[in-house]
Design a protein around this motif. Structure first.
Motif, PDB file in Angstrom:
ATOM      1  N   ARG A 284       0.696  -1.056   0.106  1.00  0.00           N
ATOM      2  CA  ARG A 284       0.069  -0.116   0.029  1.00  0.00           C
ATOM      3  C   ARG A 284       0.809   1.442  -0.071  1.00  0.00           C
ATOM      4  O   ARG A 284       1.878   1.011   0.610  1.00  0.00           O
ATOM      5  CB  ARG A 284      -0.882  -0.149   1.000  1.00  0.00           C
ATOM      6  N   SER A 285       0.452   2.263  -0.565  1.00  0.00           N
ATOM      7  CA  SER A 285       1.157   3.698  -0.588  1.00  0.00           C
ATOM      8  C   SER A 285       1.001   4.491   0.593  1.00  0.00           C
ATOM      9  O   SER A 285      -0.574   4.728   0.970  1.00  0.00           O
ATOM     10  CB  SER A 285       0.897   4.238  -1.992  1.00  0.00           C
ATOM     11  N   VAL A 286       1.746   4.902   1.286  1.00  0.00           N
ATOM     12  CA  VAL A 286       1.400   5.943   2.443  1.00  0.00           C
ATOM     13  C   VAL A 286       2.193   7.130   2.365  1.00  0.00           C
ATOM     14  O   VAL A 286       3.361   6.962   2.028  1.00  0.00           O
ATOM     15  CB  VAL A 286       1.665   5.078   3.921  1.00  0.00           C
ATOM     16  N   ARG A 287       1.521   8.197   2.772  1.00  0.00           N
ATOM     17  CA  ARG A 287       2.020   9.563   2.858  1.00  0.00           C
ATOM     18  C   ARG A 287       2.707   9.772   4.413  1.00  0.00           C
ATOM     19  O   ARG A 287       2.059   9.570   5.283  1.00  0.00           O
ATOM     20  CB  ARG A 287       1.235  10.645   2.449  1.00  0.00           C
ATOM     21  N   TYR A 288       4.027  10.401   4.292  1.00  0.00           N
ATOM     22  CA  TYR A 288       4.372  10.762   5.653  1.00  0.00           C
ATOM     23  C   TYR A 288       4.929  12.198   5.576  1.00  0.00           C
ATOM     24  O   TYR A 288       5.967  12.497   5.044  1.00  0.00           O
ATOM     25  CB  TYR A 288       5.606   9.888   6.123  1.00  0.00           C
ATOM     26  N   PRO A 289       3.865  13.043   6.105  1.00  0.00           N
ATOM     27  CA  PRO A 289       4.449  14.428   6.257  1.00  0.00           C
ATOM     28  C   PRO A 289       5.602  14.741   6.921  1.00  0.00           C
ATOM     29  O   PRO A 289       6.064  13.617   7.635  1.00  0.00           O
ATOM     30  CB  PRO A 289       3.364  14.894   6.940  1.00  0.00           C
TER      31      PRO A 289
ATOM     32  N   VAL B 259       8.273   7.194  10.504  1.00  0.00           N
ATOM     33  CA  VAL B 259       7.651   5.966   9.811  1.00  0.00           C
ATOM     34  C   VAL B 259       7.551   4.779  10.636  1.00  0.00           C
ATOM     35  O   VAL B 259       6.603   4.074  10.594  1.00  0.00           O
ATOM     36  CB  VAL B 259       8.536   5.787   8.505  1.00  0.00           C
ATOM     37  N   PHE B 260       8.605   4.709  11.434  1.00  0.00           N
ATOM     38  CA  PHE B 260       8.889   3.646  12.335  1.00  0.00           C
ATOM     39  C   PHE B 260       9.506   4.267  13.605  1.00  0.00           C
ATOM     40  O   PHE B 260      10.263   5.128  13.238  1.00  0.00           O
ATOM     41  CB  PHE B 260       9.127   2.367  11.970  1.00  0.00           C
ATOM     42  N   ASP B 261       9.448   3.616  14.802  1.00  0.00           N
ATOM     43  CA  ASP B 261      10.161   4.181  15.985  1.00  0.00           C
ATOM     44  C   ASP B 261      11.400   2.930  16.263  1.00  0.00           C
ATOM     45  O   ASP B 261      10.707   1.961  16.302  1.00  0.00           O
ATOM     46  CB  ASP B 261       9.170   4.385  17.077  1.00  0.00           C
TER      47      ASP B 261
ATOM     48  N   HIS C  72      12.861  12.005   1.424  1.00  0.00           N
ATOM     49  CA  HIS C  72      13.880  11.856   1.923  1.00  0.00           C
ATOM     50  C   HIS C  72      13.498  11.389   3.438  1.00  0.00           C
ATOM     51  O   HIS C  72      12.644  11.862   4.056  1.00  0.00           O
ATOM     52  CB  HIS C  72      14.957  12.827   2.109  1.00  0.00           C
ATOM     53  N   LEU C  73      14.347  10.405   3.792  1.00  0.00           N
ATOM     54  CA  LEU C  73      14.076   9.970   5.575  1.00  0.00           C
ATOM     55  C   LEU C  73      15.292  10.043   5.985  1.00  0.00           C
ATOM     56  O   LEU C  73      16.382  10.068   5.681  1.00  0.00           O
ATOM     57  CB  LEU C  73      13.665   8.666   5.685  1.00  0.00           C
ATOM     58  N   ARG C  74      15.399  10.418   7.290  1.00  0.00           N
ATOM     59  CA  ARG C  74      16.448  10.589   8.133  1.00  0.00           C
ATOM     60  C   ARG C  74      16.414   9.402   9.298  1.00  0.00           C
ATOM     61  O   ARG C  74      15.185   9.388   9.869  1.00  0.00           O
ATOM     62  CB  ARG C  74      16.698  11.923   8.789  1.00  0.00           C
ATOM     63  N   VAL C  75      17.212   8.581   9.238  1.00  0.00           N
ATOM     64  CA  VAL C  75      17.305   7.315  10.317  1.00  0.00           C
ATOM     65  C   VAL C  75      17.998   7.895  11.502  1.00  0.00           C
ATOM     66  O   VAL C  75      19.275   8.168  11.552  1.00  0.00           O
ATOM     67  CB  VAL C  75      17.861   6.182   9.833  1.00  0.00           C
TER      68      VAL C  75
ATOM     69  N   ALA D 140      12.274  13.579   6.607  1.00  0.00           N
ATOM     70  CA  ALA D 140      12.793  14.569   6.433  1.00  0.00           C
ATOM     71  C   ALA D 140      12.167  15.619   5.642  1.00  0.00           C
ATOM     72  O   ALA D 140      12.237  17.180   5.998  1.00  0.00           O
ATOM     73  CB  ALA D 140      14.198  14.577   5.858  1.00  0.00           C
ATOM     74  N   VAL D 141      11.353  15.295   4.695  1.00  0.00           N
ATOM     75  CA  VAL D 141      10.370  16.189   4.021  1.00  0.00           C
ATOM     76  C   VAL D 141       8.989  15.286   3.823  1.00  0.00           C
ATOM     77  O   VAL D 141       9.332  14.075   3.887  1.00  0.00           O
ATOM     78  CB  VAL D 141      11.002  16.637   2.482  1.00  0.00           C
ATOM     79  N   ASP D 142       8.059  16.091   2.901  1.00  0.00           N
ATOM     80  CA  ASP D 142       6.949  15.130   2.896  1.00  0.00           C
ATOM     81  C   ASP D 142       7.427  13.890   1.764  1.00  0.00           C
ATOM     82  O   ASP D 142       8.213  14.187   0.899  1.00  0.00           O
ATOM     83  CB  ASP D 142       5.952  15.960   2.080  1.00  0.00           C
TER      84      ASP D 142
END
Length: 166
Positions: free
Chosen positions: A31-36, A41-43, A58-61, A100-102
């Protein structure tokens, strides 16, 4: 949560070894999910119940030490497979992933990981390449910390970020 057009993912490394019919089959389970921006996304420490491919953004880990110190350990760019704790035989996420961004990601349940690997062996190859690449990156960072002056380490970080961000 929307369905995904195969043409958007056909060129991604995870899908490269699959036929169009196999790509469609794999996408049916996602499924496609948006993350503002600034959404987790997960902890770290949470049950590793999903795995992902970042479609956009982009995500930061981030990893938090037992003393509460937070460190950015890597960045995830569009097209990357991430959150594959089950590929490392982990039951919990070892870090937190934050938009890090939408951003938009494809999401699969971790319970389907083993079955999908058996059905699509190229996924196993892709996951192995990712884990190997991250191991090499970690070793390079350890060498930088151990052997280089601060200015050289900063230069390497900037080059890495530029490469990841395009």
């Amino acid at each position: 949560m929307a369905s995904v057009d195969r043409s958007l993912v056909a060129a991604l490394p995870m899908f490269a070894g699959l036929t169009p019919v196999e790509q469609e089959e794999l996408l049916r389970e996602a499924r496609s999910v948006r993350y503002p921006k600034d959404t987790a996304v997960f902890d770290q420490g949470a049950d590793a119940d999903r795995f992902f491919v970042l479609l956009h953004g982009h995500l930061r880990v981030e990893k938090t030490s037992p003393q509460g110190q937070q460190t950015v350990v890597r960045y995830v760019s569009a097209g990357e497979l991430f959150g594959v704790a089950q590929a490392m035989n982990l039951k919990h996420y070892p870090a937190t992933a934050v938009a890090a961004v939408d951003s938009i990601a494809l999401v699969w349940p971790s319970s389907s990981w083993s079955r999908l690997l058996a059905r699509f062996p190229s996924l196993a190859s892709s996951a192995l390449q990712i884990v190997g690449s991250r191991l090499q990156d970690t070793q390079a960072r350890i060498m930088e910390i151990s052997n280089e002056q601060v200015e050289q380490r900063v230069a390497h970080v900037l080059l890495r970020l530029a490469k990841q961000g395009g």
